[in-house]
Design a protein around this motif. Structure first.
Motif, short mmCIF file in Angstrom:
data_model
loop_
_atom_site.label_atom_id
_atom_site.label_comp_id
_atom_site.label_asym_id
_atom_site.label_seq_id
_atom_site.Cartn_x
_atom_site.Cartn_y
_atom_site.Cartn_z
N LEU A 1 18.92 -22.77 -8.01
CA LEU A 1 17.66 -23.12 -8.66
C LEU A 1 16.45 -22.40 -8.06
CD1 LEU A 1 16.49 -24.87 -10.89
CD2 LEU A 1 16.14 -26.65 -9.20
N PRO A 2 16.33 -22.26 -6.73
CA PRO A 2 15.18 -21.50 -6.21
C PRO A 2 15.19 -20.03 -6.66
CG PRO A 2 16.10 -22.84 -4.47
CD PRO A 2 17.04 -22.94 -5.64
N LEU A 3 16.35 -19.42 -6.75
CA LEU A 3 16.43 -18.04 -7.25
C LEU A 3 15.98 -17.98 -8.70
CD1 LEU A 3 17.27 -15.07 -6.97
CD2 LEU A 3 19.55 -15.78 -7.69
N MET A 4 16.38 -18.96 -9.48
CA MET A 4 15.98 -19.00 -10.88
C MET A 4 14.46 -19.15 -11.00
SD MET A 4 17.32 -21.43 -13.95
CE MET A 4 16.31 -22.85 -13.60
N LEU A 5 13.87 -19.96 -10.13
CA LEU A 5 12.42 -20.13 -10.17
C LEU A 5 11.69 -18.87 -9.75
CD1 LEU A 5 11.99 -23.76 -8.80
CD2 LEU A 5 11.64 -22.94 -11.12
N ILE A 6 12.23 -18.13 -8.79
CA ILE A 6 11.62 -16.87 -8.38
C ILE A 6 11.65 -15.87 -9.53
CG2 ILE A 6 11.91 -14.87 -6.87
CD1 ILE A 6 12.75 -16.87 -4.67
N LEU A 7 12.80 -15.78 -10.21
CA LEU A 7 12.91 -14.87 -11.36
C LEU A 7 11.98 -15.31 -12.49
CD1 LEU A 7 16.76 -14.28 -11.45
CD2 LEU A 7 15.00 -12.71 -10.65
N LEU A 8 11.83 -16.61 -12.67
CA LEU A 8 10.92 -17.12 -13.69
C LEU A 8 9.47 -16.78 -13.36
CD1 LEU A 8 10.77 -18.85 -16.28
CD2 LEU A 8 10.44 -20.81 -14.79
N SER A 9 9.11 -16.87 -12.09
CA SER A 9 7.73 -16.52 -11.72
C SER A 9 7.47 -15.03 -11.92
CB SER A 9 7.44 -16.93 -10.28
OG SER A 9 8.14 -16.13 -9.37
N ILE A 10 8.46 -14.19 -11.64
CA ILE A 10 8.30 -12.75 -11.88
C ILE A 10 8.14 -12.49 -13.38
CG2 ILE A 10 9.45 -10.51 -11.73
CD1 ILE A 10 10.74 -11.53 -9.12
N MET A 11 8.92 -13.20 -14.18
CA MET A 11 8.82 -13.04 -15.62
C MET A 11 7.43 -13.45 -16.13
SD MET A 11 11.20 -14.62 -18.63
CE MET A 11 10.40 -16.20 -18.63
N LEU A 12 6.90 -14.56 -15.62
CA LEU A 12 5.57 -14.99 -16.04
C LEU A 12 4.49 -14.02 -15.56
CD1 LEU A 12 5.70 -18.83 -15.57
CD2 LEU A 12 5.29 -17.59 -17.67
N PHE A 13 4.68 -13.43 -14.39
CA PHE A 13 3.74 -12.43 -13.90
C PHE A 13 3.71 -11.22 -14.85
CE2 PHE A 13 2.72 -8.73 -11.24
CZ PHE A 13 1.47 -9.12 -10.80
N ILE A 14 4.88 -10.79 -15.28
CA ILE A 14 4.97 -9.67 -16.21
C ILE A 14 4.35 -10.04 -17.55
CG2 ILE A 14 6.57 -8.19 -17.50
CD1 ILE A 14 8.39 -8.30 -15.02
N MET A 15 4.55 -11.28 -17.99
CA MET A 15 3.93 -11.73 -19.23
C MET A 15 2.41 -11.68 -19.13
SD MET A 15 6.31 -14.93 -20.38
CE MET A 15 5.12 -15.56 -21.52
N GLY A 16 1.87 -12.08 -17.97
CA GLY A 16 0.43 -12.01 -17.75
C GLY A 16 -0.09 -10.59 -17.80
#
Length: 85
Positions: free
Chosen positions: A36-51
């Motif tokens: 789950l922490p790895l998934m959250l890190i990947l999710l935060s990177i994805m949101l950063f790219i979306m921004g």
């Protein structure tokens, strides 16, 4: 008709979205939530790219900043989850 250029940021966003989905499906099926922490890190990177993409598309600082703040918060939660375990 004008063709849309394929953006490299779009490719990275798609890759991170697929990785998040795969880790989420794997965790749900096996009921093993250690990733789950790895998934959250990947999710935060994805949101950063979306921004970044949103700022590039609209030149509006508001939505890019909102996505950046959300991604930093998710990254903070993921790192804290790693440190607790």
């Amino acid at each position: 008709m004008e063709r849309k250029k394929f953006e490299i940021l779009m490719l990275f966003q798609l890759i991170f979205a697929v990785l998040v989905m795969l880790i989420g499906i794997y965790s749900k099926v096996t009921e093993n939530y250690n990733l789950l922490p790895l998934m959250l890190i990947l999710l935060s990177i994805m949101l950063f790219i979306m921004g970044l993409r949103e700022y590039k598309r609209t030149q509006s600082f508001l939505w890019g900043t909102i996505c950046l703040c959300i991604s930093l918060y998710i990254l903070f939660v993921a790192v804290k989850g790693i440190m607790i375990n």
